[in-house]
Design a protein around this motif. Structure first.
Motif, PDB file in Angstrom:
ATOM      1  N   MET A   1       0.918  -1.259   0.030  1.00  0.00           N
ATOM      2  CA  MET A   1      -0.074  -0.095   0.120  1.00  0.00           C
ATOM      3  C   MET A   1       0.893   1.394   0.045  1.00  0.00           C
ATOM      4  N   ALA A   2       0.408   2.363  -0.724  1.00  0.00           N
ATOM      5  CA  ALA A   2       1.271   3.485  -0.610  1.00  0.00           C
ATOM      6  C   ALA A   2       1.273   4.280   0.688  1.00  0.00           C
ATOM      7  N   GLU A   3       2.104   4.845   0.860  1.00  0.00           N
ATOM      8  CA  GLU A   3       2.227   5.655   2.178  1.00  0.00           C
ATOM      9  C   GLU A   3       0.979   6.656   2.166  1.00  0.00           C
ATOM     10  N   TYR A   4       0.518   7.036   1.203  1.00  0.00           N
ATOM     11  CA  TYR A   4      -0.361   8.211   1.231  1.00  0.00           C
ATOM     12  C   TYR A   4      -1.234   7.896   0.443  1.00  0.00           C
ATOM     13  N   ALA A   5      -2.685   8.400   0.703  1.00  0.00           N
ATOM     14  CA  ALA A   5      -3.635   8.165  -0.285  1.00  0.00           C
ATOM     15  C   ALA A   5      -3.764   9.181  -1.483  1.00  0.00           C
ATOM     16  N   ILE A   6      -3.160  10.461  -1.254  1.00  0.00           N
ATOM     17  CA  ILE A   6      -2.919  11.334  -2.206  1.00  0.00           C
ATOM     18  C   ILE A   6      -1.370  12.024  -1.938  1.00  0.00           C
ATOM     19  N   ALA A   7      -0.766  12.477  -3.080  1.00  0.00           N
ATOM     20  CA  ALA A   7       0.395  13.040  -2.981  1.00  0.00           C
ATOM     21  C   ALA A   7       0.698  14.134  -1.697  1.00  0.00           C
ATOM     22  N   PRO A   8       1.495  13.824  -0.998  1.00  0.00           N
ATOM     23  CA  PRO A   8       1.555  14.976   0.555  1.00  0.00           C
ATOM     24  C   PRO A   8       2.019  16.143  -0.110  1.00  0.00           C
ATOM     25  N   PRO A   9       1.526  17.209   0.515  1.00  0.00           N
ATOM     26  CA  PRO A   9       1.914  18.541   0.112  1.00  0.00           C
ATOM     27  C   PRO A   9       3.351  18.902   0.295  1.00  0.00           C
ATOM     28  N   PRO A  10       4.108  19.760  -0.283  1.00  0.00           N
ATOM     29  CA  PRO A  10       5.298  20.256   0.058  1.00  0.00           C
ATOM     30  C   PRO A  10       5.538  20.833   1.253  1.00  0.00           C
ATOM     31  N   VAL A  11       6.673  20.698   1.850  1.00  0.00           N
ATOM     32  CA  VAL A  11       7.114  21.340   2.947  1.00  0.00           C
ATOM     33  C   VAL A  11       7.438  22.868   2.681  1.00  0.00           C
ATOM     34  N   PRO A  12       6.789  23.894   3.255  1.00  0.00           N
ATOM     35  CA  PRO A  12       7.309  25.297   2.943  1.00  0.00           C
ATOM     36  C   PRO A  12       8.769  25.217   3.424  1.00  0.00           C
ATOM     37  N   VAL A  13       9.675  26.106   2.803  1.00  0.00           N
ATOM     38  CA  VAL A  13      11.096  26.245   3.187  1.00  0.00           C
ATOM     39  C   VAL A  13      11.665  27.566   2.988  1.00  0.00           C
ATOM     40  N   VAL A  14      12.321  28.165   4.134  1.00  0.00           N
ATOM     41  CA  VAL A  14      12.924  29.181   3.956  1.00  0.00           C
ATOM     42  C   VAL A  14      14.358  29.129   3.711  1.00  0.00           C
ATOM     43  N   PRO A  15      14.913  29.908   2.973  1.00  0.00           N
ATOM     44  CA  PRO A  15      16.561  29.527   2.885  1.00  0.00           C
ATOM     45  C   PRO A  15      17.257  30.155   4.034  1.00  0.00           C
ATOM     46  N   VAL A  16      18.393  29.779   4.379  1.00  0.00           N
ATOM     47  CA  VAL A  16      19.242  29.926   5.417  1.00  0.00           C
ATOM     48  C   VAL A  16      20.517  30.470   4.803  1.00  0.00           C
ATOM     49  N   GLU A  17      20.864  31.802   5.134  1.00  0.00           N
ATOM     50  CA  GLU A  17      22.354  32.390   4.576  1.00  0.00           C
ATOM     51  C   GLU A  17      23.464  31.528   4.877  1.00  0.00           C
ATOM     52  N   GLY A  18      24.149  31.005   4.132  1.00  0.00           N
ATOM     53  CA  GLY A  18      25.276  30.283   4.355  1.00  0.00           C
ATOM     54  C   GLY A  18      25.125  28.999   4.495  1.00  0.00           C
ATOM     55  N   GLU A  19      24.032  28.458   4.417  1.00  0.00           N
ATOM     56  CA  GLU A  19      23.623  26.890   4.302  1.00  0.00           C
ATOM     57  C   GLU A  19      22.997  26.525   3.076  1.00  0.00           C
TER      58      GLU A  19
END
Ligand code: MN
Length: 226
Positions: A1-19
């Motif tokens: 069985m698939a892990e999710y019934a629908i595609a999971p939403p993307p995680v919002p991401v904020v850039p980090v300076e120097g990373e």
């Protein structure tokens, strides 16, 4: 069985300076009425303490993207704010709950449908439609930080004209107080962002406006209202 019934939403991401990797956003808390002069311009009583509200994590607009002018408003407002990024949880601090550890700071704008907020206030209704709409949380890259919280200038310009210009040191609740108060109400966790409130001078934005904001020592952000 698939892990999710629908595609999971993307995680919002904020850039980090120097990373190379970004900061995954878990949730967004916001402080209301945390500068005395703004509390007055909002019609607040000088004895009212600051308070919290929230935005969904996917309200984040990372650097390089322009927020869309939201539907159902004729009075979109800018609120420039220092943003605290929570990166860990402490266990040796004598407050209720666990005091979260600050990972860094960013510059954010708490976009607000002021007309819907005023209507909600009049009717005693919640603020989600006024505060938690799509693209309501533009943010700069996060600057990693140790030591005392930023205290310097916080300002925003619209089409080159300065609209809000104050100092973070004027906040009613300081950053340690905000984290302490929030920790009494929620279990803060890595990935949480806290928008710490805005100084006086909030005002309207229209499509095409070029917005630039800064917090001294933390960074700057810029976007055009799309
Ligand atoms: Mn705000």
């Amino acid at each position: 069985m698939a892990e999710y019934a629908i595609a999971p939403p993307p995680v919002p991401v904020v850039p980090v300076e120097g990373e190379a990797g970004g900061f995954p956003v878990r949730r967004i808390l916001c402080v209301g009425r945390n500068y005395a002069a703004h509390r007055r311009e909002m019609g607040g009583d000088d004895r009212d303490p600051p308070f919290f509200f929230a935005k969904p994590a996917d309200a984040i607009v990372p650097p390089g993207r322009n927020p869309a002018y939201p539907p159902r408003t004729a009075n979109l407002h800018h609120e420039i704010e220092l943003v605290v990024a929570i990166g860990g949880v402490g266990s040796d601090v004598p407050v209720e709950g666990a005091l979260a550890l600050v990972y860094g700071y960013a510059v954010g704008v708490d976009l607000t449908r002021r007309d819907l907020q005023n209507a909600a206030k009049d009717k005693g209704q919640p603020w989600e439609a006024a505060k938690g709409f799509d693209d309501s949380a533009p943010i700069s890259a996060i600057r990693r930080w140790t030591g005392p919280a930023p205290q310097g200038r916080i300002a925003i310009s619209v089409n080159g004209a300065v609209k809000q210009d104050a100092v973070v040191a004027d906040m009613i609740w300081s950053v340690p107080e905000i984290v302490s108060e929030a920790s009494k109400l929620w279990a803060l966790a890595p990935g949480d962002l806290i928008y710490t409130g805005t100084p006086e001078g909030v005002g309207p934005l229209v499509r095409g406006d070029k917005v630039t904001g800064e917090v001294e020592g933390v960074g700057a952000l810029s976007f055009t209202v799309a």
